[in-house]
Design a protein around this motif. Structure first.
Motif, short mmCIF file in Angstrom:
data_model
loop_
_atom_site.label_atom_id
_atom_site.label_comp_id
_atom_site.label_asym_id
_atom_site.label_seq_id
_atom_site.Cartn_x
_atom_site.Cartn_y
_atom_site.Cartn_z
N LYS A 47 0.83 -1.21 0.00
CA LYS A 47 0.00 0.00 0.00
C LYS A 47 0.86 1.26 0.00
N ALA A 48 1.98 1.20 0.73
CA ALA A 48 2.88 2.36 0.78
C ALA A 48 3.47 2.66 -0.59
N SER A 49 3.56 1.63 -1.44
CA SER A 49 4.09 1.84 -2.80
C SER A 49 2.97 2.12 -3.79
N GLY A 50 1.76 2.36 -3.30
CA GLY A 50 0.66 2.73 -4.19
C GLY A 50 -0.19 1.56 -4.66
N GLY A 51 0.07 0.37 -4.15
CA GLY A 51 -0.71 -0.81 -4.55
C GLY A 51 -1.93 -1.00 -3.66
N ASN A 52 -2.67 -2.06 -3.95
CA ASN A 52 -3.91 -2.29 -3.22
C ASN A 52 -4.12 -3.79 -3.02
N GLY A 53 -4.70 -4.15 -1.88
CA GLY A 53 -4.94 -5.57 -1.65
C GLY A 53 -5.59 -5.80 -0.30
N ILE A 54 -5.77 -7.07 0.02
CA ILE A 54 -6.35 -7.46 1.31
C ILE A 54 -5.57 -8.64 1.88
#
Ligand code: BGC
Length: 261
Positions: A47-54
């Motif tokens: 997330k810190a690198s701009g990605g997304n997930g769970i």
């Protein structure tokens, strides 16, 4: 949407990071509560690198947990496009001392786990079919194998057997589902610096001994595998199915023969 099993550490974590970097929403799967913090760190970095997930807990060797994981992901995101069948373990022992528990543990995670996850993924791919704006394929599965699908490995008979099994699991599935436009391939990593083989590279002596097996003269890093997985999951590899890509610095080139034989 990509599910990467066993992505709380090692190769799986790097695959999740590289896929997220390419824009996939990633499911960071971890097997049990002991690994929740590690998994959380993997997702935070993504997330810190701009990605997304769970995050999604599921022991891939348990049928109900695998079914629940896929159901939860499909409920939340509508579908699954990519499965990376990555979760794997070693439980090494000299063969005469190998217990049935050692054998079953490795088979259950490495081989049965891939069966259970592939089955749920394929059920979803068949249900959904091709969505042309997302991919030319109806779904992609990448099986994490090993050079030990072809290199025998004394002291690791359960592990090598599981990887040999993955080879024909992958090929048979690829044959069965190519007409449905589902692509299934394997990556066979060589020695990659992760916890699974730490003792083989974390001292200079160990590393130089390991390098005798690697013509390309470096030990691999998880990102080497992550980049390959991205390619196999993309339409760049649309005509590739049933293949194993060896990412091993030449470990399978019989380096012992370069000055002998
Ligand atoms: C194993 C590692 C080993 C590598 C090369 C991998 O599949 O998990 O422990 O270093 O193969 O032998």
């Amino acid at each position: 949407m990509a599910i990467i099993t066993g992505s709380s550490s090692g190769i799986g974590a790097a695959v999740a990071a590289e896929m997220a970097r390419e824009g996939a929403i990633v499911v960071v799967n971890y097997p049990n509560d002991r690994e929740i913090e590690m998994a959380g760190k993997v997702l935070n970095d993504i997330k810190a690198s701009g990605g997304n997930g769970i995050l999604q807990r599921a022991d891939v060797s348990k049928e109900d947990e695998v079914i629940n994981m896929f159901a939860a992901v499909i409920r939340q995101f509508g579908t699954v496009d990519i499965l990376v069948n990555n979760a794997g373990i070693q439980k090494d022992a000299p063969f005469e001392q190998m217990t049935l528990a050692d054998w079953n543990l490795v088979m259950n995670v490495n081989l049965t786990g891939q069966f259970l996850c592939a089955r749920e993924a394929i059920r979803e791919f068949l249900r959904r079919g091709i969505v042309p704006e997302r991919s030319r394929a109806a779904g992609k599965i990448i099986c994490m194998s090993s050079v030990h699908q072809v290199i025998p490995w004394a002291g690791h008979v359960n592990y090598a057997t599981s990887k040999g099994g993955i080879m024909l699991l992958m090929k048979s599935l690829a044959q069965e589902f190519a007409p449905k436009k589902i692509r299934i391939n394997s990556i066979a990593p060589g020695a990659i610096k992760t916890n699974i083989n730490r003792s083989a590279w974390d001292t200079p002596e160990a590393e130089s001994k390991l390098l005798e097996l690697i013509p390309y003269a470096r030990v691999g890093i998880p990102e080497d595998i992550g980049r390959t997985a991205v390619w196999l999951a993309s339409d760049e590899s649309d005509y590739v199915t049933g293949a194993t890509i060896f990412v091993d610095g030449g470990m399978t080139l019989f380096p012992g023969f370069s000055t002998n034989g």
